[in-house]
Design an enzyme around this catalytic site. Sequence first.
Site, PDB file in Angstrom:
ATOM      1  N   ILE A 242      -0.564  -1.793   3.703  1.00 14.41           N
ATOM      2  CA  ILE A 242      -0.675  -1.949   4.440  1.00 14.41           C
ATOM      3  C   ILE A 242      -0.253  -0.593   5.492  1.00 14.41           C
ATOM      4  O   ILE A 242       0.205  -0.382   6.362  1.00 14.41           O
ATOM      5  CB  ILE A 242      -0.814  -2.617   5.581  1.00 14.41           C
ATOM      6  CG1 ILE A 242       1.144  -3.426   5.062  1.00 14.41           C
ATOM      7  CG2 ILE A 242      -1.215  -4.272   5.166  1.00 14.41           C
ATOM      8  CD1 ILE A 242       0.789  -4.412   6.064  1.00 14.41           C
ATOM      9  N   ASP A 243       0.821   0.600   4.478  1.00 12.40           N
ATOM     10  CA  ASP A 243       1.794   1.746   5.011  1.00 12.40           C
ATOM     11  C   ASP A 243       1.227   2.600   4.836  1.00 12.40           C
ATOM     12  O   ASP A 243       1.481   3.858   5.897  1.00 12.40           O
ATOM     13  CB  ASP A 243       2.896   1.389   3.893  1.00 12.40           C
ATOM     14  CG  ASP A 243       2.385   1.644   2.289  1.00 12.40           C
ATOM     15  OD1 ASP A 243       1.936   2.104   2.021  1.00 12.40           O
ATOM     16  OD2 ASP A 243       2.819   0.983   1.780  1.00 12.40           O
TER      17      ASP A 243
ATOM     18  N   CYS B 253       1.765  -5.188  25.972  1.00 12.85           N
ATOM     19  CA  CYS B 253       0.704  -4.224  26.210  1.00 12.85           C
ATOM     20  C   CYS B 253       0.940  -4.391  27.487  1.00 12.85           C
ATOM     21  O   CYS B 253       1.056  -4.791  28.217  1.00 12.85           O
ATOM     22  CB  CYS B 253      -1.432  -4.745  26.133  1.00 12.85           C
ATOM     23  SG  CYS B 253      -2.098  -3.080  27.234  1.00 12.85           S
TER      24      CYS B 253
ATOM     25  N   ASN C  12       0.996  -1.164 -14.908  1.00 17.15           N
ATOM     26  CA  ASN C  12       2.351  -2.073 -13.859  1.00 17.15           C
ATOM     27  C   ASN C  12       3.596  -2.231 -13.886  1.00 17.15           C
ATOM     28  O   ASN C  12       3.805  -2.686 -15.550  1.00 17.15           O
ATOM     29  CB  ASN C  12       1.712  -3.833 -13.700  1.00 17.15           C
ATOM     30  CG  ASN C  12       2.045  -4.504 -12.768  1.00 17.15           C
ATOM     31  OD1 ASN C  12       2.704  -3.909 -11.933  1.00 17.15           O
ATOM     32  ND2 ASN C  12       2.195  -5.696 -12.780  1.00 17.15           N
TER      33      ASN C  12
ATOM     34  N   HIS D  13      -6.360  -4.910   3.141  1.00 17.14           N
ATOM     35  CA  HIS D  13      -5.096  -5.228   3.830  1.00 17.14           C
ATOM     36  C   HIS D  13      -5.261  -5.117   5.491  1.00 17.14           C
ATOM     37  O   HIS D  13      -4.113  -5.543   6.306  1.00 17.14           O
ATOM     38  CB  HIS D  13      -4.768  -6.202   3.239  1.00 17.14           C
ATOM     39  CG  HIS D  13      -4.646  -6.823   2.368  1.00 17.14           C
ATOM     40  ND1 HIS D  13      -3.810  -6.959   1.484  1.00 17.14           N
ATOM     41  CD2 HIS D  13      -5.320  -7.534   1.942  1.00 17.14           C
ATOM     42  CE1 HIS D  13      -4.209  -8.427   0.729  1.00 17.14           C
ATOM     43  NE2 HIS D  13      -5.687  -8.075   1.331  1.00 17.14           N
TER      44      HIS D  13
ATOM     45  N   CYS E 289      -1.310  -4.508  29.827  1.00 19.52           N
ATOM     46  CA  CYS E 289      -1.608  -5.478  31.123  1.00 19.52           C
ATOM     47  C   CYS E 289      -0.609  -7.199  30.425  1.00 19.52           C
ATOM     48  O   CYS E 289      -1.457  -7.978  31.280  1.00 19.52           O
ATOM     49  CB  CYS E 289      -3.541  -5.771  30.036  1.00 19.52           C
ATOM     50  SG  CYS E 289      -3.561  -7.001  28.602  1.00 19.52           S
TER      51      CYS E 289
ATOM     52  N   SER F 241      -0.939  -7.064  -9.934  1.00 20.16           N
ATOM     53  CA  SER F 241      -1.018  -8.486 -11.815  1.00 20.16           C
ATOM     54  C   SER F 241      -2.083  -8.745 -12.055  1.00 20.16           C
ATOM     55  O   SER F 241      -1.909  -8.827 -12.797  1.00 20.16           O
ATOM     56  CB  SER F 241       0.248  -9.763 -11.193  1.00 20.16           C
ATOM     57  OG  SER F 241      -0.113 -10.794 -10.634  1.00 20.16           O
TER      58      SER F 241
ATOM     59  N   PHE G 272       6.628  -7.823   0.415  1.00 21.99           N
ATOM     60  CA  PHE G 272       7.134  -8.968   0.898  1.00 21.99           C
ATOM     61  C   PHE G 272       7.106 -10.380   0.792  1.00 21.99           C
ATOM     62  O   PHE G 272       8.436 -10.940   1.035  1.00 21.99           O
ATOM     63  CB  PHE G 272       6.300  -9.093   2.482  1.00 21.99           C
ATOM     64  CG  PHE G 272       5.131  -9.131   1.931  1.00 21.99           C
ATOM     65  CD1 PHE G 272       3.540  -8.644   1.508  1.00 21.99           C
ATOM     66  CD2 PHE G 272       4.854 -11.282   1.873  1.00 21.99           C
ATOM     67  CE1 PHE G 272       2.884  -9.681   1.796  1.00 21.99           C
ATOM     68  CE2 PHE G 272       3.481 -11.621   2.455  1.00 21.99           C
ATOM     69  CZ  PHE G 272       2.582 -10.998   1.768  1.00 21.99           C
ATOM     70  N   ARG G 273       7.009 -10.441  -0.456  1.00 21.75           N
ATOM     71  CA  ARG G 273       6.309 -11.695  -1.410  1.00 21.75           C
ATOM     72  C   ARG G 273       7.934 -12.213  -2.186  1.00 21.75           C
ATOM     73  O   ARG G 273       8.555 -12.952  -2.333  1.00 21.75           O
ATOM     74  CB  ARG G 273       5.479 -11.949  -2.532  1.00 21.75           C
ATOM     75  CG  ARG G 273       4.755 -12.209  -1.734  1.00 21.75           C
ATOM     76  CD  ARG G 273       3.375 -12.013  -2.295  1.00 21.75           C
ATOM     77  NE  ARG G 273       2.911 -10.643  -2.807  1.00 21.75           N
ATOM     78  CZ  ARG G 273       1.335  -9.848  -2.697  1.00 21.75           C
ATOM     79  NH1 ARG G 273       0.316 -10.368  -1.693  1.00 21.75           N
ATOM     80  NH2 ARG G 273       1.600  -8.477  -2.543  1.00 21.75           N
TER      81      ARG G 273
HETATM   82 ZN    ZN Z   1      -3.742  -4.633  27.128  1.00 19.68          ZN
END
Ligand code: ZN
Length: 249
Positions: free
Chosen positions: A108-109, A152, A215, A124, A154, A193, A36-37
């Site tokens: 995070i995938d 949500c 890498n 992460h 709520c 890196s 994403f960077r």
């Molecule tokens: Zn909620």
Amino acid sequence: MSEDKIAKFREIVDGSHSIVFFGGAGVSVPSGIPDFRSSKGIYSEKTGYTYAPEEMISHEFFEIHPDMFFNFYFSKMVYPDALPNAAHLVLAKWEKQGILKAVVTQNIDGLHQMAGSKNVLELHGSVHRNYCQKCHRFFPLEEIDKTGIPKCPCGGIIKPDVVLYGEALDQSVLEQSIRSIASADTLIVGGTSLVVYPAAGLIRYFRGKHLVVVNLGNQSGSFFGPYDCLTIHDDIAKVFMAVDKYNTH
Ligand code: ZN
């Protein structure tokens, strides 16, 4: 790709009993998930300003501009259709064979778990875990609205369980990562890196024999330690596929 280096990598793996893998964004690139960077960020007509990716996924930005945060997040950081590549699959296989003890990842995938890995330490967080900020109800990725600010029933905003800039890493995940790395005989670092936090800090705990760095870029930094270091600058999926297929006999 150098055949010698693949042979050496294979030899190290065959001689190891407790491998730990430490991975960064480059591990998911062959699965079609760009870092994403590398994105240009997003221009806001409201403020007349182009926000850099790092700025957009900060805790402060999330609080002030949740609409723009989720716009960037869902378009640049969440890839529900991505599949594991050879690196994920081979690591899962090594864990099953009992020679790999943990995968520590900055991604995070959730692709390591999709490939079958069990002991995955997500520094992460994960896009697959989401919580209402008000009532703390859990939502899997499939169940949240990805076209705006996810809410949500709520009324609370649903926040992804992802560590944003300005937020602390989960202490327990960090400690488990340190313990794993400290007790590994071989540390494989892939797709990162190594010059940035937390990678640079974590590698200091390694006391094993072999460090393998895979890498694509060549700015891996340099390492000084009581271990030998094998560096392979190539696509990580290609390297793992070659090592998996390499015949030692
Ligand atoms: Zn909620």
